[in-house]
Scaffold this motif. Sequence first.
Motif, PDB file in Angstrom:
ATOM      1  N   UNK A  12       0.788  -1.135   0.012  1.00  0.00           N
ATOM      2  CA  UNK A  12      -0.090  -0.022   0.056  1.00  0.00           C
ATOM      3  C   UNK A  12       0.844   1.164   0.048  1.00  0.00           C
ATOM      4  N   UNK A  13       2.164   1.141   0.642  1.00  0.00           N
ATOM      5  CA  UNK A  13       2.899   2.321   0.582  1.00  0.00           C
ATOM      6  C   UNK A  13       3.324   3.045  -0.455  1.00  0.00           C
ATOM      7  N   UNK A  14       3.564   2.264  -1.662  1.00  0.00           N
ATOM      8  CA  UNK A  14       4.074   2.899  -2.932  1.00  0.00           C
ATOM      9  C   UNK A  14       2.751   3.671  -3.653  1.00  0.00           C
ATOM     10  N   UNK A  15       1.662   3.310  -3.109  1.00  0.00           N
ATOM     11  CA  UNK A  15       0.525   4.105  -3.650  1.00  0.00           C
ATOM     12  C   UNK A  15      -0.065   3.659  -5.068  1.00  0.00           C
ATOM     13  N   UNK A  16       0.411   2.536  -5.514  1.00  0.00           N
ATOM     14  CA  UNK A  16       0.030   2.056  -7.027  1.00  0.00           C
ATOM     15  C   UNK A  16      -1.221   1.689  -7.204  1.00  0.00           C
ATOM     16  N   UNK A  17      -1.585   1.137  -6.128  1.00  0.00           N
ATOM     17  CA  UNK A  17      -3.065   0.597  -6.186  1.00  0.00           C
ATOM     18  C   UNK A  17      -4.111   1.318  -5.412  1.00  0.00           C
ATOM     19  N   UNK A  18      -5.288   1.464  -5.854  1.00  0.00           N
ATOM     20  CA  UNK A  18      -6.471   1.946  -4.948  1.00  0.00           C
ATOM     21  C   UNK A  18      -7.109   0.623  -4.540  1.00  0.00           C
ATOM     22  N   UNK A  19      -7.815   0.621  -3.548  1.00  0.00           N
ATOM     23  CA  UNK A  19      -8.599  -0.557  -3.071  1.00  0.00           C
ATOM     24  C   UNK A  19     -10.061  -0.343  -3.298  1.00  0.00           C
ATOM     25  N   UNK A  20     -10.650  -1.454  -3.737  1.00  0.00           N
ATOM     26  CA  UNK A  20     -12.357  -1.292  -3.691  1.00  0.00           C
ATOM     27  C   UNK A  20     -12.841  -2.479  -3.323  1.00  0.00           C
ATOM     28  N   UNK A  21     -14.122  -2.262  -2.878  1.00  0.00           N
ATOM     29  CA  UNK A  21     -15.076  -3.636  -2.517  1.00  0.00           C
ATOM     30  C   UNK A  21     -16.276  -3.494  -3.500  1.00  0.00           C
ATOM     31  N   UNK A  22     -16.581  -4.652  -4.036  1.00  0.00           N
ATOM     32  CA  UNK A  22     -17.735  -4.865  -4.881  1.00  0.00           C
ATOM     33  C   UNK A  22     -18.250  -6.098  -4.473  1.00  0.00           C
ATOM     34  N   UNK A  23     -19.709  -5.973  -4.564  1.00  0.00           N
ATOM     35  CA  UNK A  23     -20.558  -7.194  -4.392  1.00  0.00           C
ATOM     36  C   UNK A  23     -21.550  -7.603  -5.382  1.00  0.00           C
ATOM     37  N   UNK A  24     -21.793  -9.005  -5.564  1.00  0.00           N
ATOM     38  CA  UNK A  24     -22.806  -9.420  -6.571  1.00  0.00           C
ATOM     39  C   UNK A  24     -23.718 -10.341  -5.737  1.00  0.00           C
ATOM     40  N   UNK A  25     -24.955  -9.977  -5.882  1.00  0.00           N
ATOM     41  CA  UNK A  25     -25.816 -10.851  -5.326  1.00  0.00           C
ATOM     42  C   UNK A  25     -26.412 -11.766  -6.480  1.00  0.00           C
ATOM     43  N   UNK A  26     -27.219 -12.823  -5.989  1.00  0.00           N
ATOM     44  CA  UNK A  26     -27.558 -13.895  -6.922  1.00  0.00           C
ATOM     45  C   UNK A  26     -28.490 -13.253  -8.239  1.00  0.00           C
ATOM     46  N   UNK A  68     -27.665 -10.907 -10.185  1.00  0.00           N
ATOM     47  CA  UNK A  68     -27.853  -9.503 -10.377  1.00  0.00           C
ATOM     48  C   UNK A  68     -25.982  -9.364 -10.865  1.00  0.00           C
ATOM     49  N   UNK A  69     -25.965  -8.062 -11.417  1.00  0.00           N
ATOM     50  CA  UNK A  69     -24.538  -7.658 -11.985  1.00  0.00           C
ATOM     51  C   UNK A  69     -23.674  -7.277 -10.617  1.00  0.00           C
ATOM     52  N   UNK A  70     -22.433  -7.578 -10.688  1.00  0.00           N
ATOM     53  CA  UNK A  70     -21.455  -6.857  -9.818  1.00  0.00           C
ATOM     54  C   UNK A  70     -21.696  -5.525  -9.815  1.00  0.00           C
ATOM     55  N   UNK A  71     -21.680  -4.974  -8.482  1.00  0.00           N
ATOM     56  CA  UNK A  71     -21.879  -3.611  -8.279  1.00  0.00           C
ATOM     57  C   UNK A  71     -20.581  -2.979  -7.183  1.00  0.00           C
ATOM     58  N   UNK A  72     -20.299  -2.082  -7.641  1.00  0.00           N
ATOM     59  CA  UNK A  72     -19.016  -1.297  -6.621  1.00  0.00           C
ATOM     60  C   UNK A  72     -19.918  -0.804  -5.444  1.00  0.00           C
ATOM     61  N   UNK A  73     -19.150  -0.927  -4.256  1.00  0.00           N
ATOM     62  CA  UNK A  73     -19.737  -0.753  -2.945  1.00  0.00           C
ATOM     63  C   UNK A  73     -18.862   0.577  -2.398  1.00  0.00           C
ATOM     64  N   UNK A  74     -17.643   0.329  -2.428  1.00  0.00           N
ATOM     65  CA  UNK A  74     -16.776   1.376  -1.640  1.00  0.00           C
ATOM     66  C   UNK A  74     -15.144   1.485  -2.271  1.00  0.00           C
ATOM     67  N   UNK A  75     -14.626   2.439  -2.070  1.00  0.00           N
ATOM     68  CA  UNK A  75     -13.525   2.551  -2.599  1.00  0.00           C
ATOM     69  C   UNK A  75     -12.533   3.516  -1.695  1.00  0.00           C
ATOM     70  N   UNK A  76     -11.130   3.218  -1.592  1.00  0.00           N
ATOM     71  CA  UNK A  76     -10.248   4.010  -0.879  1.00  0.00           C
ATOM     72  C   UNK A  76      -8.870   4.160  -1.552  1.00  0.00           C
ATOM     73  N   UNK A  77      -8.417   5.263  -1.471  1.00  0.00           N
ATOM     74  CA  UNK A  77      -7.063   5.789  -2.253  1.00  0.00           C
ATOM     75  C   UNK A  77      -5.950   5.324  -0.819  1.00  0.00           C
ATOM     76  N   UNK A  78      -5.280   4.393  -1.345  1.00  0.00           N
ATOM     77  CA  UNK A  78      -4.362   3.523  -0.162  1.00  0.00           C
ATOM     78  C   UNK A  78      -3.667   4.507   0.769  1.00  0.00           C
ATOM     79  N   UNK A  79      -2.874   5.437  -0.111  1.00  0.00           N
ATOM     80  CA  UNK A  79      -2.068   6.358   0.758  1.00  0.00           C
ATOM     81  C   UNK A  79      -2.572   7.470   1.381  1.00  0.00           C
ATOM     82  N   UNK A  80      -3.500   8.206   0.569  1.00  0.00           N
ATOM     83  CA  UNK A  80      -4.028   9.338   1.100  1.00  0.00           C
ATOM     84  C   UNK A  80      -5.179   8.976   1.965  1.00  0.00           C
ATOM     85  N   UNK A  81      -5.806   7.701   1.885  1.00  0.00           N
ATOM     86  CA  UNK A  81      -7.130   7.483   2.841  1.00  0.00           C
ATOM     87  C   UNK A  81      -8.415   8.144   2.343  1.00  0.00           C
TER      88      UNK A  81
END
Length: 120
Positions: A29-43, A45-58
């Motif tokens: 996380x320290x190098x900031x190359x990736x942002x992290x996200x959570x998705x979910x998929x109900x039966x 249904x299409x996968x949907x984005x739930x939340x995201x975070x910029x790993x360094x800045x928060x």
Amino acid sequence: QVQLVESGGGLVQPGGSLRLSCVASGFTFRNGMYNMRWYRQAPEKAREWVAGIVTVAGVTKYADSVEGRCTISRDIAKNTVYLRLNDLKPEDTALYYCNAYNPYTSNEFWGQGTQVTVSS
């Protein structure tokens, strides 16, 4: 090799809470190359984005469907991202996926998912 391993799902009653975890390896996380996200998929249904975070800045962002009931956070030292879900509803039932996204290359990686079931 990037790996994402989710945990923390389970069966919870309506109104309950859960904290999902996603341990990332193969990058830091320290190098900031990736942002992290959570998705979910109900039966069925299409996968949907739930939340995201910029790993360094928060900096965080949430889908309207979970705004106010959900908190995404990260522990840089543990290379782990969390998703706290409160006041759970049956419609939150889904397979929750962790995602690492590189905004510079558009590369992304997915975990295997952790099941959240909200039922009385």
